[in-house]
Design an enzyme around this catalytic site. Structure first.
Site, PDB file in Angstrom:
ATOM      1  N   HIS A  96       0.816  -1.208   0.000  1.00  0.00           N
ATOM      2  CA  HIS A  96       0.000   0.000   0.000  1.00  0.00           C
ATOM      3  C   HIS A  96       0.851   1.259   0.000  1.00  0.00           C
ATOM      4  O   HIS A  96       0.391   2.311  -0.447  1.00  0.00           O
ATOM      5  CB  HIS A  96      -0.963  -0.016   1.188  1.00  0.00           C
ATOM      6  CG  HIS A  96      -2.124  -0.928   0.982  1.00  0.00           C
ATOM      7  ND1 HIS A  96      -3.412  -0.606   1.351  1.00  0.00           N
ATOM      8  CD2 HIS A  96      -2.208  -2.157   0.420  1.00  0.00           C
ATOM      9  CE1 HIS A  96      -4.227  -1.597   1.048  1.00  0.00           C
ATOM     10  NE2 HIS A  96      -3.511  -2.557   0.481  1.00  0.00           N
ATOM     11  N   HIS A 264      -1.952 -12.272  -2.701  1.00  0.00           N
ATOM     12  CA  HIS A 264      -2.958 -12.964  -1.896  1.00  0.00           C
ATOM     13  C   HIS A 264      -2.590 -14.418  -1.619  1.00  0.00           C
ATOM     14  O   HIS A 264      -3.411 -15.174  -1.105  1.00  0.00           O
ATOM     15  CB  HIS A 264      -4.324 -12.873  -2.589  1.00  0.00           C
ATOM     16  CG  HIS A 264      -4.870 -11.488  -2.634  1.00  0.00           C
ATOM     17  ND1 HIS A 264      -5.955 -11.117  -3.411  1.00  0.00           N
ATOM     18  CD2 HIS A 264      -4.470 -10.356  -2.001  1.00  0.00           C
ATOM     19  CE1 HIS A 264      -6.193  -9.830  -3.241  1.00  0.00           C
ATOM     20  NE2 HIS A 264      -5.309  -9.344  -2.398  1.00  0.00           N
TER      21      HIS A 264
END
Length: 721
Positions: A96, A264
């Protein structure tokens, strides 16, 4: 008169400290110059002679890496790790931090540690990353100045992957921290987090219409809404938005799929409770929170009770191991749309055996369904992404390598050329997205080259304009562009309207043979020609100022140039040459301010450069707007003298948005101008600078300051100096 105000308190209740009362609140049309000074000496707590580029070389790299790796499994009671491993949290922090980068203007990204400040530190998508930064604090405290937060945050992601079994592609230290929010970044115009994403598009069904340079679909998100477009699950539609947002970071479909699937492969999403119980974000929390946000009264010291996105669950059976479990789940099961405990849309498998499910992040005796977001389902539903995933599944080693390279690109894209990378893990391989430039010669006779340039028949204005056009593409945001490499010779730059292709070809036709004969790079000769033209103009004005020059630039080739990604560097407006490709929603002066910030200029440097470029006759296409002199071609301070002369008056021309400068007595039109010219007389700060350069005793200072600012632009991309 009673001296007390505000109910007896003698203080002005935020009048001097509140962030919501800038000058532009009272005068919205005022040009705000703060972005040119936001990261100057006034905000930097380091010693004036501190050089992070040099300091980082003394860092004990292996000790730092060891400390960060040890942290991964050192679970803390105040924020316990999922399955005893902070890997997923640290990867999310790094991701992020880097993921805010957008190629359009090069802003955002991980290169400055900007996630420590508002608004990024309080974006909904960054919920609980404040905890990850606080977990890293002991490492930062121990290793001190040489270890920037920007480096540490990305290193934490790398070490997380390595500790879970992935061989990373490499790592470069060398990012320098900023010390306050980035006010130069336009994150969008919405007044609320996660507002209807339709506000960002001309057509929500056409993701390419996302307002440039934005890269995310909502205010407060990094990429796409994990629940679907505008929160409506539809993996096929989401796939289109995933493709667009990742392309705005120069990621192709394979890199996008690798990052989605590899990101993920580890960790989990958190949404096990009621979102209504979650407290304010860090910037909205009270002082007693000490920089923490998103207080969760239901946390109870259990990792499984953490709250971030509202989506709940792991993607794989072994969330602390790098493996192929993501693909096994996604492609071996049917998935149905469900709701998380917090009410978020997510996908869960149909009829998964109990022993195939991942265990609880806190209690290994409990198992839960895994989940997929709408973006994960897009990897299965979209035919292009599906084909790529099938290739990954057939060759795990290829998947690991592709992901490692894409992760390296994601986390290093805004560092610029490899010359900015430090440390033992910098890859030997030079990648095209690093805009490679070979080393140039420093052994040729500079004075002899200058003499040949002077005899070339080129005008001073042509030489100065070409050097400027070559250098002005530099962006301090991601350290791309600039004169080094002479890519102005190559596609796409040679054909940009702002570079006047016919004039450029003529100038290069004269300079390239000189470079070949001297054994110099064309990049050096272009800059040197600008200096020659400038010295001629300085001499013509009666001054004696030498223009500094340092050889060593190299010449890039077409094979070294990612032409598609260079397209975003095209100057659509350049106030320094009074050029604008077309009319835009913002004025020429605002576009000039943006260009100045990307070039790393102060307001004073912007002022002196514009005033000088006007009188030098370097306007695009030979335009006379702003050429406030009858001595065009000489480096004089006439632009400022005549701009501030009250014998003149200024009048708008409604037909084309330009202005006329008339003699106040006779009404005779003396000059014409754009708002990028007149702003130096209308804006109170810029006028103060203009008045300095208009003074009778500062003609020499003007010439010296122009040369200093010019040299700064010419050397902006010389990371080897």
């Amino acid at each position: 008169m009673d001296g007390d105000i505000g109910g007896g308190c003698p203080f002005a209740h935020g009048g001097n400290t509140a962030m919501n009362k800038p000058v532009t609140k009272w005068w919205p049309n005022s040009l705000n110059l703060d972005i040119l000074h936001q990261h100057g000496a006034r905000t930097n707590p380091m010693d004036p002679d501190y050089n992070h580029r040099e300091a980082v070389k003394a860092l004990d790299f292996e000790a730092v890496k060891a400390d960060v790796k040890a942290l991964m499994t050192d679970s803390q009671d105040w924020w316990p790790a999922d399955w005893g491993h902070y890997g997923g949290l640290m990867i999310r922090l790094a991701w992020h931090s880097a993921g805010s980068y957008r190629m359009g203007d090069g802003r955002g990204g991980a290169g400055s540690g900007n996630i420590r400040f508002a608004p990024l530190n309080s974006w909904p998508d960054n919920a609980s990353l404040d905890k990850a930064r606080r977990l890293l604090w002991p490492v930062k405290k121990k290793h001190g100045n040489a270890l920037s937060w920007a480096d540490l945050i990305i290193l934490a992601g790398n070490m997380a992957y390595e500790s879970m079994g992935l061989k990373t592609f490499g790592f470069g230290f060398g990012r320098a921290d900023i010390w306050g929010p980035e006010t130069d970044v336009n994150w969008g115009f919405e007044d609320e987090w996660l507002a209807d994403s339709g506000n960002r598009y001309d057509d929500l069904d056409d993701p390419s219409t996302l307002y440039n340079p934005l890269g995310a679909v909502h205010m407060g998100l990094i990429y796409v809404n994990p629940e679907g477009v505008n929160g409506n699950p539809d993996p096929a539609r989401t796939a289109k938005h995933v493709r667009e947002t990742f392309s705005r970071m120069a990621m192709n479909d394979e890199e996008t799929a690798a990052l989605t699937c590899g990101g993920h492969t580890v960790g989990k999403a958190h949404g096990g409770g009621d979102h209504g119980n979650i407290g304010a974000e860090p910037e909205g929390a009270g002082v007693e929170a000490q920089g923490f946000g998103w207080a969760n009264p239901g946390h109870s010291g259990k990792a499984a009770n953490a709250f971030t996105s509202g989506i709940e669950g792991a993607w794989t059976k072994n969330p602390t191991q790098w493996d192929m479990g993501y693909f096994e789940y996604l492609f071996n099961y049917e998935w149905q749309l469900t709701k998380s405990p917090a009410g978020a849309n997510q996908w869960e498998p149909v009829n998964m055996p109990e022993d195939e499910k991942p265990v609880d992040a806190t209690d290994p005796s409990i198992r839960h369904n895994p989940m997929m977001t709408d973006a994960d389902m897009a990897m299965k539903v979209d035919p292009i992404y599906n084909e790529i995933c099938q290739k990954f599944m057939a060759d795990p080693a290829y998947f690991a390598d592709t992901f490692a390279r894409a992760w390296f690109k994601l986390t290093h894209r805004d560092m610029g050329p490899r010359a900015n990378y430090q440390g033992p893990d910098v890859p030997e391989e030079e990648l095209i997205w690093q805009d490679p430039v070979p080393a140039g010669s420093v052994s040729y006779d500079v004075e002899a080259v200058k003499a040949k340039i002077a005899d070339s028949g080129l005008s001073a204005a042509d030489m100065i304009a070409t050097a400027w056009d070559s250098a002005r593409t530099f962006r301090g945001s991601d350290k791309r562009g600039g004169a080094n490499g002479a890519r102005i010779r190559l596609a796409p730059q040679k054909d940009w309207a702002g570079n006047e292709p016919d004039r450029l070809a003529r100038v290069l036709g004269a300079l390239e043979p000189i470079a070949v004969e001297a054994g110099a790079s064309v990049a050096d000769v272009i800059v040197l020609a600008g200096n020659v033209g400038l010295e001629q103009s300085i001499k013509a004005a009666g001054h004696s100022v030498s223009v500094p020059f340092t050889p060593g630039r190299g010449d890039a080739t077409d094979a070294m140039t990612d032409a598609d990604s260079f397209a975003v560097l095209e100057p659509l407006a350049d106030g320094f040459r009074n050029f604008q490709k077309e009319q835009y929603a913002v004025g020429p002066e605002e576009l000039m301010l943006d260009r100045s910030q990307l070039l790393g200029l102060t307001a004073a440097e912007m002022t002196v450069l514009v005033g000088g470029m006007r009188v030098l006759g370097t306007n695009h296409g030979g335009s006379k707007h702003g050429v406030f002199t009858d001595r065009e071609g000489q480096l004089t301070n006439d632009f400022f003298v005549n701009l501030t002369d009250m014998n003149n008056s200024w009048h708008p021309v409604e037909a084309d948005g330009s202005y006329e400068i008339r003699d106040r007595s006779s009404g005779t039109v003396k000059w014409t101008a754009t708002s990028a010219d007149l702003v130096f007389g209308s804006n109170s700060i810029l006028r103060a600078y203009a008045e300095v350069y208009a003074q009778d005793d500062n003609a020499g200072k003007f010439a010296r300051d122009f040369v200093a600012a010019w040299t700064k632009v010419m050397n902006a991309d010389r990371f080897d100096l």
